[in-house]
Design a protein around this motif. Sequence first.
Motif, PDB file in Angstrom:
ATOM      1  N   ILE A   1       1.818   1.767  -3.333  1.00  0.00           N
ATOM      2  CA  ILE A   1       1.165   2.204  -4.184  1.00  0.00           C
ATOM      3  C   ILE A   1       0.474   3.899  -3.978  1.00  0.00           C
ATOM      4  CG2 ILE A   1      -1.581   2.222  -4.476  1.00  0.00           C
ATOM      5  CD1 ILE A   1      -0.958  -0.887  -3.936  1.00  0.00           C
TER       6      ILE A   1
ATOM      7  N   HIS B   1       1.009   7.210  -6.561  1.00  0.00           N
ATOM      8  CA  HIS B   1      -0.262   7.980  -6.696  1.00  0.00           C
ATOM      9  C   HIS B   1       0.065   9.528  -6.677  1.00  0.00           C
ATOM     10  CE1 HIS B   1      -4.269   9.140  -6.816  1.00  0.00           C
ATOM     11  NE2 HIS B   1      -4.220   9.962  -5.412  1.00  0.00           N
TER      12      HIS B   1
ATOM     13  N   ARG C   1       0.052  -5.536  -9.503  1.00  0.00           N
ATOM     14  CA  ARG C   1       1.349  -4.824 -10.093  1.00  0.00           C
ATOM     15  C   ARG C   1       1.089  -4.395 -11.828  1.00  0.00           C
ATOM     16  NH1 ARG C   1       6.631  -8.114 -10.501  1.00  0.00           N
ATOM     17  NH2 ARG C   1       5.488  -8.745 -12.415  1.00  0.00           N
TER      18      ARG C   1
ATOM     19  N   LYS D   1       0.887  -1.224   0.076  1.00  0.00           N
ATOM     20  CA  LYS D   1      -0.212   0.021  -0.077  1.00  0.00           C
ATOM     21  C   LYS D   1       0.857   1.262  -0.055  1.00  0.00           C
ATOM     22  CE  LYS D   1      -0.793   0.495   4.960  1.00  0.00           C
ATOM     23  NZ  LYS D   1       0.483  -0.211   5.343  1.00  0.00           N
TER      24      LYS D   1
ATOM     25  N   LEU E   1      -1.597  -2.193 -12.898  1.00  0.00           N
ATOM     26  CA  LEU E   1      -1.530  -0.827 -12.376  1.00  0.00           C
ATOM     27  C   LEU E   1      -0.537  -0.209 -13.601  1.00  0.00           C
ATOM     28  CD1 LEU E   1      -1.879   1.442 -10.013  1.00  0.00           C
ATOM     29  CD2 LEU E   1       0.272   0.827  -9.395  1.00  0.00           C
TER      30      LEU E   1
END
Lengths: 423, 302
Positions: B42, B46, B77, B39, B80
């Motif tokens: 991630i 972002h 992964r 997380k 994304l």
Amino acid sequence: MTENFDYQDMDLLRFTTAGSVDDGKSTLIGRLLYDTKTIFEDQLEAATLSSRRRGDENLNLALLTDGLKAEREQGITIDVAYRYFATPRRKFIIADTPGHIQYTRNMVTGASTANLAIILVDARKGVIEQTCRHAFIASLLRIQHIVFCINKMDLVDYREEVYESIVRDFKEFASRLEITDMSFIPVSALHGDNVVEKSANTPWYEGPTLLYHLENVYIGPDANHIDPRFPVQWVIRPHSKNHHDFRGYAGRVAGGVFKPGDEIEVLQSGFTSRIKSIETSDGELQEAFYPLSVAITLEDDIDISRGDMIAKPQNLPRSGQDIDVMLCWFSEKNNLRQRGKYILRHTTKEVKALVKEVKYKVDVNTLHKVEDNLDIGLNEIGRVSLRTSQPLFYDTYRRNRITGSIVLIDEFTNETVAAGMIR
Amino acid sequence: MHHSYAVNHLKHLESESIFLLRETIAQFQNPVILFSGGKDSIVITHLARKAFWPARLPFPLLHIDTGHNFPETIAFRDRLVEEIDARLIIGSVQESIDKQRVVEEKGPNPSRNALQTVTLLDALDEHQFDAAVGGARRDEEKARAKERFFSHRDEFGQWDPKNQRPELWNLFNGRKHHGEHFRIFPLSNWTEMDVWQYIKLEKLELPSIYFSHDRETVQRNGVLLAVTEFITLLDGEQVQTLKVRFRTVGDATCTGAMESPATSIEDIIKEVAAARIAERGTRTDDKRAETAMEDRKREGYF
């Protein structure tokens, strides 16, 4: 932490803690973390095991904050340690700085981003040289709020006259400093008196507990919202189909308020234009102020790059190649070299700087000026004139902490050797 | 109109992280984001997209792949990477083993955790990355509490906690000699709770293993390990199917699960608020010694 965590309304308070060796600073932080239920059971268990291994009688809460091997072995804090806790009102960032004489550097570092400073005083010892030094550094770094925790009240039987006499002594010293907001709280970090819960042992004390004070002190006006300053960090040019002509000046607002339509001036070119939009990936903003990171687009195509500053024509920063700073020296290896050259960083700009003159040194314990020995070494503070290779666009540190601060970097070792506040 | 110019703590943290990511691009030649599929990485990815919007993500992603993966993380992964059109580089621990750069641990619970450091340093060297952006937070672990935002690494990739550059105001010094590099930690000031709150606010997607699901597990040294092809069951160990989720994503041999019914971000936030065990408390790699993290970090670990 409560169940109803309405985190959208929480704000952020950064504070630093300073105290002398054995003033119980780490114990106080441990207590705040423990009583706000920030410390987890397994961390507590690990600290309990370590305490027992070291032969400590009680749980040594300092073991929760002092993380490095050398610190645990020697029972001291070497470096600034950052700790975090939250209540439903606020998130707190603690910069825990060591109290030894040789670590003034760390206190200056921790203080540079703090809204508030907690200074610990041992109730048995009262105001000592180090207390004065810590208060001086906090005021030099322009921390607006200072809280004096008179600690170890349990060891003086919670006597009001001990507390009162320390407050009196300190106020006398503090009249020589510029401190906006000062508070005094009698505590016992070890037993928790007046840290989170009001103590039954100090019925004579009518003020707030430490946590209540931290949660409620008003920090709104600490940032500058008057003088518009936008140091350009990076130019965003996507060259993509959808954003072919987009040219955004990315940065974090350092002061004042910017709005679409505002007339602006770019330094150092002196070109003027108007703000077309203030962009973020979440959409355009109607205004930008500290601490927001945004991208500004302008009506006109002008040449702007990293290191430039966007301001407003009717409120420009100072500009020039000669600056006068209070410098705190950080290097253990070398002293400040008179006529020496360093790399200077100011906002997003990097230039060379020449040490023109050391005017005086400050004895941080007595606040006296020292003029017969101008050699500035580790942990010493002095007033210095610098000449820069290009003009800087700056404000005084008193006016704006972001546009009024610099660091010096040794061009051979690349180490950060000094921090300066522009006068 | 009354105006306070106040922003909440998440906006403050987001702004600070975006500032650091922009400083990274400005001060380094060839920076990369260390992407684990967890997380925190991630959230970093972002934030990096937000920092340079509407331009493309200017960093490639580097995944140090232990080979001991949860398949859900790898699928996430790849999805994304495709969605944001990023460049993915994989540093493989298996390859480091095959090339005899490192030697696999023995025993029933062979962890590739420590081996990752060699693969990571090799990958940084091979691609000439001079800054590696990581999602580590100071609240995770006591040695990490001493980290800088811009953390210097010498030519051996080593961290020297007693000789770090002071960081004042918002002035970050990324100057270095040839062969040295920096680790950049834009989430330094975030806590586990802040990360979850931000994930909720920004509606970020996460690999499914963060949410409650049925899984075969085994209890070993106080940690609930997933039964996978990478661990060998010991005599007397009982396999139990439980409703679990993971709080961190790492090597499947050292990342413990927790029993949890939490199926949404809201459930997880409630669980984090009530938690009495630290996030990394489910990691056996940190339990090997009191200063396990400091020791690994000195060598060049994440």
